[in-house]
Design an enzyme around this catalytic site. Structure first.
Site, PDB file in Angstrom:
ATOM      1  N   THR A 187       0.809  -1.222   0.000  1.00  0.00           N
ATOM      2  CA  THR A 187       0.000   0.000   0.000  1.00  0.00           C
ATOM      3  C   THR A 187       0.843   1.273   0.000  1.00  0.00           C
ATOM      4  O   THR A 187       0.597   2.197  -0.786  1.00  0.00           O
ATOM      5  CB  THR A 187      -0.933  -0.001   1.221  1.00  0.00           C
ATOM      6  OG1 THR A 187      -1.814  -1.122   1.115  1.00  0.00           O
ATOM      7  CG2 THR A 187      -1.736   1.276   1.307  1.00  0.00           C
ATOM      8  N   LYS A 204      -6.942   4.923   4.863  1.00  0.00           N
ATOM      9  CA  LYS A 204      -5.696   4.589   5.560  1.00  0.00           C
ATOM     10  C   LYS A 204      -4.825   5.831   5.655  1.00  0.00           C
ATOM     11  O   LYS A 204      -4.747   6.620   4.705  1.00  0.00           O
ATOM     12  CB  LYS A 204      -4.926   3.495   4.811  1.00  0.00           C
ATOM     13  CG  LYS A 204      -5.658   2.169   4.695  1.00  0.00           C
ATOM     14  CD  LYS A 204      -4.809   1.154   3.943  1.00  0.00           C
ATOM     15  CE  LYS A 204      -5.524  -0.177   3.793  1.00  0.00           C
ATOM     16  NZ  LYS A 204      -4.708  -1.165   3.045  1.00  0.00           N
ATOM     17  N   ASP A 205      -4.114   5.958   6.783  1.00  0.00           N
ATOM     18  CA  ASP A 205      -3.240   7.127   6.923  1.00  0.00           C
ATOM     19  C   ASP A 205      -2.153   7.148   5.856  1.00  0.00           C
ATOM     20  O   ASP A 205      -1.828   8.197   5.304  1.00  0.00           O
ATOM     21  CB  ASP A 205      -2.631   7.200   8.325  1.00  0.00           C
ATOM     22  CG  ASP A 205      -1.885   5.943   8.757  1.00  0.00           C
ATOM     23  OD1 ASP A 205      -1.081   5.407   7.975  1.00  0.00           O
ATOM     24  OD2 ASP A 205      -2.098   5.487   9.895  1.00  0.00           O
TER      25      ASP A 205
END
Length: 559
Positions: free
Chosen positions: A93, A175-176
């Site tokens: 990611t 997501k961060d």
């Protein structure tokens, strides 16, 4: 039972003014009205909308593209690159999101994986999370402070703001690491899901639109959700598969009240992210100022569904159809603003199905990673043989191994020989590359990434300051997880094309569409968008090339 339209109800509570969105229970909703044909625009778009769908592989896109009737159907009218590539080896990611709006491969961004080992870090936990600040006292790679400090290059939004400070840069994601890596170092608003609501950097004021979105999401989570109705096309995929202690493949996203984990692993999650993105566009009047603005959106639910249930069951089928509807609703909000906007949609990486279902679907060689390939076990065996105390090896994160920095030069050489011998003897290992081999490999140019050698893929990922001493790609169809762990039954992260290949879809009102099947890279997105807004980007600072989006004799890269 119900069909899901997860964005519609959240929009009503998040937006300040009403928007024509079909009801939550709408079935087989009609696609948004067709946009009338017009000459391709030559003016700068006023808003760039960059969307990443986490784990949206080219295989998923091909499987469902003929069933889309909402937002994806609109994108299919634009410029379609079905063979985009996250061309590097570490298909995770963080590195994937870092390529999308920087134009740079991981060797240049410094984002070589979700996690890496830094044995000189000033804390007991030497594992570093890609979007943390490990210098914060008391932090760990699991309990961290979110930061952009590890991203070494500017994003498109940063370049736009450097050229014109009036540019607004916004990033929203599930997501961060997605929000940070697409937003970059100079953002006006940056929000990610914090477990119970959307959060940002410490000390950042929460705008009213985020407060409204959080209230709407909290109310939705507090309400139990019945099972979704299973459309006919999903019914044929609803076959139970045993994965460890779990049975997957027939789920319909029934959720108990208050279950935030189930919420995150469902189509509702993308609905929340897109609702907040739509609210920020509206409240900030993005695209209505003197210069072009940019918003990046990280839709993360597909990744959670893929990890939690695999890619071939009823769960992913429902997720794909719901995301299509949510994107359609999101674009309808953008249309209502009257802003001229340019969309690009891609993914941070692909993914493969769980090994147990592969074995039933004509791939009997699909298997899970051998537990003996973990760094701890290999390092312990080497240490015993060579009489070296201590861990000897760290890592094993998707194939990266780090030597203990306390080893002497002769010990290091001996450990390397033993590690190569042990790893090469394992039948699941495709290759073992040393740091010296990788650094001696020329950096790939703009050739078709499908044709790159494994060493070239590893080179594109390799940052000498952060990458491992050994890179060990596994053979195809080996899931990089020894067994189903908790809610995870499937994964990604390999060097193979099922994890590298992703769609790249561009759309702008009035621009004639085309499809180009040959391979391109996600690093091509930044120079392509920069050309549309006439933003100079030195070729020496990036790895991508501009893609001509003009279907005719014109050239969008040379305006």
């Amino acid at each position: 039972m119900r069909l899901v339209r997860p964005l519609a109800s959240l929009l009503a509570a998040t937006l300040l003014c009403s928007t024509a969105i079909l009801p939550l229970h709408a079935q087989d909703a009609a696609p948004p009205p067709a946009v009338p044909a017009a000459p391709a625009p030559t003016t700068r778009p006023k808003l760039i909308v960059a969307i990443s769908v986490d784990q949206f592989s080219a295989d998923l896109f091909a499987q469902y593209r003929n069933s889309f009737s909402g937002g994806f159907a609109r994108l299919l009218e634009g410029q379609v690159f079905p063979s985009g590539y996250q061309s590097h080896a570490a298909t995770e990611t963080c590195p994937g999101h870092a390529t999308i709006l920087t134009g740079s491969r991981p060797y240049r961004t410094g984002i070589v994986a979700n996690d890496w080992w830094d044995q000189k870090a000033g804390r007991p936990d030497k594992k570093i999370y890609c979007s943390e600040d490990e210098t914060v006292p008391g932090s760990t790679s699991d309990n961290y402070t979110v930061s952009d400090r590890h991203l070494k290059v500017p994003t498109l939004g940063e370049r736009m703001k450097n050229a014109n400070p009036a540019t607004r840069v916004v990033s929203v994601a599930g997501k961060d690491r997605a929000a940070v890596m697409m937003g970059g170092h100079k953002v006006d608003e940056l929000w990610w899901w914090g477990g119970k609501g959307f959060v940002s950097y410490a000390g950042r004021k929460m705008p009213a639109v985020v407060q409204r979105a959080n209230a709407a999401v909290a109310a939705q989570i507090a309400t139990a959700q019945p099972a979704l109705e299973l459309p006919a096309m999903c019914q044929s995929r609803a076959i139970p598969i045993q994965a460890g202690e779990r049975t997957v493949g027939t789920g319909r996203f029934e959720r108990a009240a208050g279950d935030t984990n189930a919420f995150r692993r469902s189509p509702e999650f993308d609905g929340a992210v897109l609702a907040l993105a739509a609210g920020l566009v509206q409240d900030m009047k993005l695209g209505q100022g003197p210069t072009t603005d940019i918003i990046s959106v990280g839709a993360s639910a597909t990744d959670y569904v893929g990890h939690g249930f695999g890619t071939e069951g009823s769960e992913m089928c429902l997720q794909m159809l719901a995301l299509d509807r949510s994107l359609g609703d999101f674009f309808a909000v953008l249309d209502a603003t009257g802003v001229d906007y340019q969309v690009v949609l891609t993914a941070d990486h692909g993914g493969q199905d769980l090994a147990e279902r592969h074995a039933q679907h004509a791939m009997p060689d699909a298997q899970r990673q051998d537990g003996a390939l973990r760094a701890r076990e290999i390092g312990a065996a080497i240490g015993r043989k060579l009489g070296i105390s201590g861990p000897v090896l760290f890592g094993g994160v998707n194939g990266d191994f780090w030597y203990d920095i306390k080893l002497t030069a002769s010990q290091r050489a001996a450990v390397e020989r033993e590690a190569i011998a042990l790893l090469s003897a394992n039948p699941q290992v495709q290759a073992v590359f040393t740091r010296a081999q990788i650094l001696a490999t020329p950096m790939p140019g703009h050739s078709d990434p499908q044709t790159w050698s494994l060493l070239e893929r590893a080179r594109a990922s390799f940052d000498p300051a952060r990458s491992g001493d050994l890179v060990v790609p596994l053979k195809p169809r080996v899931t990089p997880a020894p067994a189903p762990i908790g809610s995870t039954v499937a994964s990604h992260g390999s060097i193979w094309d099922y994890d590298r290949r992703v769609p790249m879809l561009f759309w702008r009102k009035g621009t004639p569409g085309f499809e180009q099947p040959f391979g391109v890279e996600t690093v091509d997105i930044l120079p392509t968008l920069a050309a549309l807004i006439r933003l100079p980007v030195p070729a020496s600072e990036i790895d991508g090339r501009c893609l001509d989006l003009d279907a005719g004799p014109g050239d969008s890269c040379r305006r």
